[in-house]
Scaffold this active site. Structure first.
Site, PDB file in Angstrom:
ATOM      1  N   HIS A  30     -17.948   0.676 -27.127  1.00 49.03           N
ATOM      2  CA  HIS A  30     -17.931   2.144 -27.190  1.00 49.03           C
ATOM      3  C   HIS A  30     -17.173   2.716 -25.991  1.00 49.03           C
ATOM      4  O   HIS A  30     -17.070   2.068 -24.953  1.00 49.03           O
ATOM      5  CB  HIS A  30     -19.368   2.696 -27.195  1.00 49.03           C
ATOM      6  CG  HIS A  30     -20.108   2.397 -25.926  1.00 49.03           C
ATOM      7  ND1 HIS A  30     -20.732   1.180 -25.701  1.00 49.03           N
ATOM      8  CD2 HIS A  30     -20.288   3.117 -24.796  1.00 49.03           C
ATOM      9  CE1 HIS A  30     -21.270   1.188 -24.489  1.00 49.03           C
ATOM     10  NE2 HIS A  30     -21.019   2.342 -23.906  1.00 49.03           N
ATOM     11  N   ASP A  59     -18.391   8.392 -20.108  1.00 48.54           N
ATOM     12  CA  ASP A  59     -18.545   6.947 -20.132  1.00 48.54           C
ATOM     13  C   ASP A  59     -17.139   6.398 -20.425  1.00 48.54           C
ATOM     14  O   ASP A  59     -16.483   6.864 -21.363  1.00 48.54           O
ATOM     15  CB  ASP A  59     -19.529   6.601 -21.269  1.00 48.54           C
ATOM     16  CG  ASP A  59     -20.344   5.350 -21.032  1.00 48.54           C
ATOM     17  OD1 ASP A  59     -20.764   5.098 -19.888  1.00 48.54           O
ATOM     18  OD2 ASP A  59     -20.582   4.611 -22.018  1.00 48.54           O
ATOM     19  N   CYS A  94     -28.322   7.410 -20.183  1.00 45.87           N
ATOM     20  CA  CYS A  94     -27.516   8.032 -19.128  1.00 45.87           C
ATOM     21  C   CYS A  94     -28.139   9.300 -18.556  1.00 45.87           C
ATOM     22  O   CYS A  94     -27.994   9.567 -17.357  1.00 45.87           O
ATOM     23  CB  CYS A  94     -26.091   8.249 -19.623  1.00 45.87           C
ATOM     24  SG  CYS A  94     -25.255   6.658 -19.864  1.00 45.87           S
ATOM     25  N   LYS A 118     -17.314   7.002 -15.429  1.00 45.60           N
ATOM     26  CA  LYS A 118     -18.169   5.934 -14.906  1.00 45.60           C
ATOM     27  C   LYS A 118     -18.131   4.751 -15.855  1.00 45.60           C
ATOM     28  O   LYS A 118     -17.753   4.901 -17.023  1.00 45.60           O
ATOM     29  CB  LYS A 118     -19.602   6.436 -14.757  1.00 45.60           C
ATOM     30  CG  LYS A 118     -20.219   6.850 -16.093  1.00 45.60           C
ATOM     31  CD  LYS A 118     -21.599   7.407 -15.949  1.00 45.60           C
ATOM     32  CE  LYS A 118     -22.115   7.952 -17.254  1.00 45.60           C
ATOM     33  NZ  LYS A 118     -22.257   6.980 -18.329  1.00 45.60           N
ATOM     34  N   HIS A 132     -15.630  -4.861 -21.342  1.00 45.85           N
ATOM     35  CA  HIS A 132     -16.756  -4.484 -20.476  1.00 45.85           C
ATOM     36  C   HIS A 132     -17.993  -5.361 -20.716  1.00 45.85           C
ATOM     37  O   HIS A 132     -18.285  -5.752 -21.842  1.00 45.85           O
ATOM     38  CB  HIS A 132     -17.119  -3.016 -20.709  1.00 45.85           C
ATOM     39  CG  HIS A 132     -18.015  -2.455 -19.663  1.00 45.85           C
ATOM     40  ND1 HIS A 132     -19.306  -2.060 -19.916  1.00 45.85           N
ATOM     41  CD2 HIS A 132     -17.811  -2.251 -18.341  1.00 45.85           C
ATOM     42  CE1 HIS A 132     -19.860  -1.620 -18.790  1.00 45.85           C
ATOM     43  NE2 HIS A 132     -18.970  -1.726 -17.824  1.00 45.85           N
ATOM     44  N   HIS A 137     -15.153   2.805 -20.382  1.00 46.21           N
ATOM     45  CA  HIS A 137     -15.198   1.361 -20.176  1.00 46.21           C
ATOM     46  C   HIS A 137     -13.877   0.657 -20.487  1.00 46.21           C
ATOM     47  O   HIS A 137     -13.198   1.010 -21.455  1.00 46.21           O
ATOM     48  CB  HIS A 137     -16.261   0.736 -21.092  1.00 46.21           C
ATOM     49  CG  HIS A 137     -17.651   1.251 -20.888  1.00 46.21           C
ATOM     50  ND1 HIS A 137     -18.266   1.284 -19.671  1.00 46.21           N
ATOM     51  CD2 HIS A 137     -18.573   1.717 -21.777  1.00 46.21           C
ATOM     52  CE1 HIS A 137     -19.497   1.755 -19.812  1.00 46.21           C
ATOM     53  NE2 HIS A 137     -19.712   2.039 -21.074  1.00 46.21           N
ATOM     54  N   ASP A 159     -21.926  12.665 -20.895  1.00 40.41           N
ATOM     55  CA  ASP A 159     -21.412  11.830 -21.983  1.00 40.41           C
ATOM     56  C   ASP A 159     -21.435  12.454 -23.386  1.00 40.41           C
ATOM     57  O   ASP A 159     -21.842  11.791 -24.345  1.00 40.41           O
ATOM     58  CB  ASP A 159     -22.173  10.493 -22.016  1.00 40.41           C
ATOM     59  CG  ASP A 159     -22.087   9.721 -20.702  1.00 40.41           C
ATOM     60  OD1 ASP A 159     -21.428  10.209 -19.765  1.00 40.41           O
ATOM     61  OD2 ASP A 159     -22.690   8.633 -20.615  1.00 40.41           O
TER      62      ASP A 159
HETATM   63  C1  VGL Z   1     -24.932   5.430 -22.765  1.00 40.16           C
HETATM   64  C2  VGL Z   1     -25.524   3.362 -23.555  1.00 40.16           C
HETATM   65  C3  VGL Z   1     -24.327   2.839 -23.134  1.00 40.16           C
HETATM   66  C4  VGL Z   1     -25.301   6.877 -22.580  1.00 40.16           C
HETATM   67  C5  VGL Z   1     -23.727   4.916 -22.321  1.00 40.16           C
HETATM   68  O1  VGL Z   1     -24.399   7.714 -22.416  1.00 40.16           O
HETATM   69  O2  VGL Z   1     -26.526   7.162 -22.592  1.00 40.16           O
HETATM   70  N1  VGL Z   1     -25.825   4.653 -23.363  1.00 40.16           N
HETATM   71  N2  VGL Z   1     -23.429   3.629 -22.516  1.00 40.16           N
HETATM   72 ZN    ZN Z   2     -21.545   2.838 -21.982  1.00 42.19          ZN
END
Ligand code: VGL
Ligand code: ZN
Length: 208
Positions: free
Chosen positions: A86, A51, A156, A111, A57, A53, A13
Protein backbone atom coordinates in the site's frame (compact mmCIF):
# COMPACT_ATOMS: atom_id res chain seq x y z
CA UNK A 1 -12.60 24.43 21.53
CA UNK A 2 -11.83 27.55 19.53
CA UNK A 3 -8.55 26.92 17.71
CA UNK A 4 -5.96 29.67 18.00
CA UNK A 5 -2.32 30.33 17.13
CA UNK A 6 -0.98 27.45 19.24
CA UNK A 7 -3.37 24.82 17.86
CA UNK A 8 -2.66 22.52 14.95
CA UNK A 9 -4.79 20.10 12.94
CA UNK A 10 -2.80 16.95 12.11
CA UNK A 11 -4.43 15.02 9.25
CA UNK A 12 -3.28 11.39 9.23
CA UNK A 13 -3.00 9.38 6.00
CA UNK A 14 -6.20 10.32 4.14
CA UNK A 15 -4.95 8.48 1.05
CA UNK A 16 -6.49 6.50 -1.79
CA UNK A 17 -5.16 3.12 -0.61
CA UNK A 18 -6.94 3.52 2.74
CA UNK A 19 -10.34 4.21 1.19
CA UNK A 20 -12.89 1.56 0.16
CA UNK A 21 -11.57 0.03 -3.08
CA UNK A 22 -7.95 0.77 -2.13
CA UNK A 23 -5.14 -1.66 -1.33
CA UNK A 24 -5.64 -1.53 2.46
CA UNK A 25 -9.16 -0.22 2.80
CA UNK A 26 -10.34 1.19 6.11
CA UNK A 27 -14.06 0.43 6.45
CA UNK A 28 -16.02 3.66 5.82
CA UNK A 29 -12.69 5.47 5.44
CA UNK A 30 -14.06 7.87 2.84
CA UNK A 31 -16.46 9.21 5.49
CA UNK A 32 -13.63 11.24 7.05
CA UNK A 33 -13.04 13.45 3.99
CA UNK A 34 -16.00 15.77 4.62
CA UNK A 35 -15.31 16.33 8.33
CA UNK A 36 -11.56 16.71 7.74
CA UNK A 37 -12.17 19.37 5.08
CA UNK A 38 -14.57 21.25 7.35
CA UNK A 39 -12.06 21.12 10.23
CA UNK A 40 -9.24 22.52 8.11
CA UNK A 41 -11.06 25.86 7.80
CA UNK A 42 -11.10 26.25 11.59
CA UNK A 43 -7.32 25.90 12.08
CA UNK A 44 -4.54 28.31 11.26
CA UNK A 45 -2.05 25.45 11.23
CA UNK A 46 -2.72 22.29 9.21
CA UNK A 47 -0.23 19.47 8.58
CA UNK A 48 -0.98 16.56 6.25
CA UNK A 49 0.71 13.19 6.79
CA UNK A 50 1.31 10.69 4.00
CA UNK A 51 2.22 7.02 4.37
CA UNK A 52 4.96 6.73 1.73
CA UNK A 53 6.65 3.36 1.32
CA UNK A 54 9.29 2.01 -1.07
CA UNK A 55 8.06 -0.95 -3.17
CA UNK A 56 10.06 -3.47 -1.10
CA UNK A 57 8.97 -2.15 2.30
CA UNK A 58 9.35 -4.43 5.33
CA UNK A 59 5.67 -3.98 6.29
CA UNK A 60 4.45 -5.60 3.07
CA UNK A 61 3.50 -9.30 3.21
CA UNK A 62 5.00 -9.59 -0.30
CA UNK A 63 8.42 -8.83 1.13
CA UNK A 64 8.27 -11.98 3.32
CA UNK A 65 8.00 -15.18 1.25
CA UNK A 66 5.35 -17.52 2.65
CA UNK A 67 3.67 -14.83 4.73
CA UNK A 68 0.18 -13.45 4.27
CA UNK A 69 -1.31 -10.04 4.98
CA UNK A 70 -2.43 -9.46 8.58
CA UNK A 71 0.03 -12.00 10.02
CA UNK A 72 2.51 -10.66 12.55
CA UNK A 73 6.26 -11.25 12.23
CA UNK A 74 9.14 -10.52 14.60
CA UNK A 75 11.49 -7.82 13.32
CA UNK A 76 14.61 -6.41 15.01
CA UNK A 77 12.53 -3.55 16.45
CA UNK A 78 9.62 -5.77 17.59
CA UNK A 79 6.42 -7.32 16.25
CA UNK A 80 5.23 -6.06 12.88
CA UNK A 81 1.83 -6.64 11.31
CA UNK A 82 2.21 -7.48 7.62
CA UNK A 83 -0.01 -5.49 5.28
CA UNK A 84 -1.04 -5.71 1.66
CA UNK A 85 1.29 -3.55 -0.43
CA UNK A 86 0.00 0.00 0.00
CA UNK A 87 0.97 3.65 -0.42
CA UNK A 88 3.94 2.92 -2.65
CA UNK A 89 5.88 6.13 -3.31
CA UNK A 90 4.47 7.94 -6.33
CA UNK A 91 1.70 5.42 -7.01
CA UNK A 92 -1.93 6.53 -7.42
CA UNK A 93 -2.80 4.72 -4.18
CA UNK A 94 -0.36 6.89 -2.25
CA UNK A 95 -2.08 10.07 -3.38
CA UNK A 96 -4.43 12.04 -1.18
CA UNK A 97 -8.08 10.99 -1.24
CA UNK A 98 -10.05 12.56 -4.06
CA UNK A 99 -11.85 15.54 -2.60
CA UNK A 100 -9.43 16.03 0.29
CA UNK A 101 -8.59 19.73 0.55
CA UNK A 102 -4.83 20.24 0.58
CA UNK A 103 -4.50 24.00 -0.03
CA UNK A 104 -4.50 25.09 3.60
CA UNK A 105 -1.69 22.82 4.78
CA UNK A 106 1.62 24.50 5.58
CA UNK A 107 3.47 21.20 5.70
CA UNK A 108 3.16 17.73 4.20
CA UNK A 109 5.21 15.11 6.04
CA UNK A 110 5.85 11.66 4.61
CA UNK A 111 6.70 8.65 6.75
CA UNK A 112 7.60 4.99 6.28
CA UNK A 113 10.33 5.70 3.69
CA UNK A 114 12.98 3.44 5.23
CA UNK A 115 12.67 0.00 3.56
CA UNK A 116 13.52 -1.72 6.88
CA UNK A 117 11.43 0.25 9.35
CA UNK A 118 7.68 0.98 9.45
CA UNK A 119 6.26 4.18 10.89
CA UNK A 120 2.65 4.33 12.03
CA UNK A 121 3.53 7.41 14.05
CA UNK A 122 3.86 10.89 12.58
CA UNK A 123 6.65 11.54 15.09
CA UNK A 124 8.73 8.43 15.71
CA UNK A 125 9.41 5.40 13.50
CA UNK A 126 8.78 1.82 14.69
CA UNK A 127 12.40 1.50 15.83
CA UNK A 128 11.26 4.08 18.42
CA UNK A 129 14.47 6.02 17.76
CA UNK A 130 14.31 7.68 14.35
CA UNK A 131 12.41 10.97 14.38
CA UNK A 132 10.41 12.30 11.46
CA UNK A 133 11.22 15.90 12.46
CA UNK A 134 7.57 16.80 13.00
CA UNK A 135 7.91 17.53 16.73
CA UNK A 136 10.66 20.04 16.01
CA UNK A 137 8.64 21.70 13.26
CA UNK A 138 5.63 22.09 15.57
CA UNK A 139 7.73 23.43 18.41
CA UNK A 140 9.30 26.00 16.08
CA UNK A 141 5.79 27.10 15.07
CA UNK A 142 4.79 27.55 18.74
CA UNK A 143 2.27 24.71 18.72
CA UNK A 144 1.03 23.51 22.12
CA UNK A 145 -2.09 21.55 21.12
CA UNK A 146 -2.39 18.89 18.42
CA UNK A 147 -5.82 17.85 17.15
CA UNK A 148 -5.78 14.61 15.15
CA UNK A 149 -8.10 13.28 12.46
CA UNK A 150 -7.82 10.81 9.56
CA UNK A 151 -6.89 7.13 9.18
CA UNK A 152 -6.59 4.71 10.82
CA UNK A 153 -7.80 5.11 14.40
CA UNK A 154 -6.13 1.89 15.58
CA UNK A 155 -2.75 2.30 13.85
CA UNK A 156 -1.45 5.61 12.57
CA UNK A 157 -3.83 7.84 14.53
CA UNK A 158 -3.18 5.85 17.71
CA UNK A 159 0.61 5.94 17.49
CA UNK A 160 0.70 9.56 16.40
CA UNK A 161 -1.53 10.57 19.33
CA UNK A 162 0.56 8.64 21.88
CA UNK A 163 3.81 10.09 20.54
CA UNK A 164 2.38 13.61 20.46
CA UNK A 165 1.53 13.21 24.15
CA UNK A 166 5.01 11.84 24.87
CA UNK A 167 6.47 14.88 23.09
CA UNK A 168 4.57 17.11 25.53
CA UNK A 169 1.67 18.34 23.40
CA UNK A 170 -1.92 18.60 24.57
CA UNK A 171 -3.62 16.03 22.30
CA UNK A 172 -7.18 15.60 21.08
CA UNK A 173 -8.71 13.15 18.57
CA UNK A 174 -11.81 14.11 16.59
CA UNK A 175 -14.04 11.05 16.94
CA UNK A 176 -16.24 11.62 13.89
CA UNK A 177 -13.23 12.44 11.67
CA UNK A 178 -11.39 9.13 12.18
CA UNK A 179 -12.10 5.52 11.16
CA UNK A 180 -10.31 2.29 12.14
CA UNK A 181 -9.11 -0.88 10.40
CA UNK A 182 -10.32 -3.17 13.20
CA UNK A 183 -8.20 -6.28 13.84
CA UNK A 184 -9.36 -8.19 16.95
CA UNK A 185 -10.87 -5.30 18.86
CA UNK A 186 -8.05 -2.96 17.94
CA UNK A 187 -10.28 0.11 17.63
CA UNK A 188 -11.68 -0.20 21.17
CA UNK A 189 -8.17 -0.97 22.48
CA UNK A 190 -6.82 2.12 20.72
CA UNK A 191 -9.38 4.43 22.35
CA UNK A 192 -8.55 2.90 25.76
CA UNK A 193 -4.81 3.34 25.27
CA UNK A 194 -5.23 6.91 24.13
CA UNK A 195 -7.49 7.74 27.09
CA UNK A 196 -4.97 6.19 29.50
CA UNK A 197 -2.25 8.38 27.99
CA UNK A 198 -4.29 11.55 28.50
CA UNK A 199 -5.41 11.93 24.89
CA UNK A 200 -8.84 13.54 24.81
CA UNK A 201 -11.73 12.80 22.49
CA UNK A 202 -13.83 15.53 20.91
CA UNK A 203 -16.51 15.85 18.22
CA UNK A 204 -16.21 18.13 15.18
CA UNK A 205 -19.27 20.03 16.39
CA UNK A 206 -17.37 21.10 19.54
CA UNK A 207 -14.66 22.82 17.47
CA UNK A 208 -15.62 26.27 16.19
C1 VGL B 1 -1.56 2.58 8.38
C2 VGL B 1 -1.25 0.31 8.41
C3 VGL B 1 -0.16 0.44 7.59
C4 VGL B 1 -2.38 3.77 8.84
C5 VGL B 1 -0.45 2.73 7.57
O1 VGL B 1 -2.33 4.82 8.18
O2 VGL B 1 -3.06 3.62 9.89
N1 VGL B 1 -1.95 1.39 8.81
N2 VGL B 1 0.24 1.66 7.18
ZN1 ZN C 1 1.85 1.82 5.82
Amino acid sequence: MTPGAADLLLVIDVQVDFLPGGALPVPDGDAVVGPVNALQHRFRHVVLMQDWHPADHVSFADTHPGRAPFETVALPYGPQVLWPRHCVQGSPGAGFAPGLATDRASLVVRKGLDPRVDSYSAFLEADRTTRTGLAGALTERGIARVVLCGLATDFCVLWSALDARAAGFDVWVVADAVRGIGLDGSVEAAWARMAAAGVRRIGSDAIA
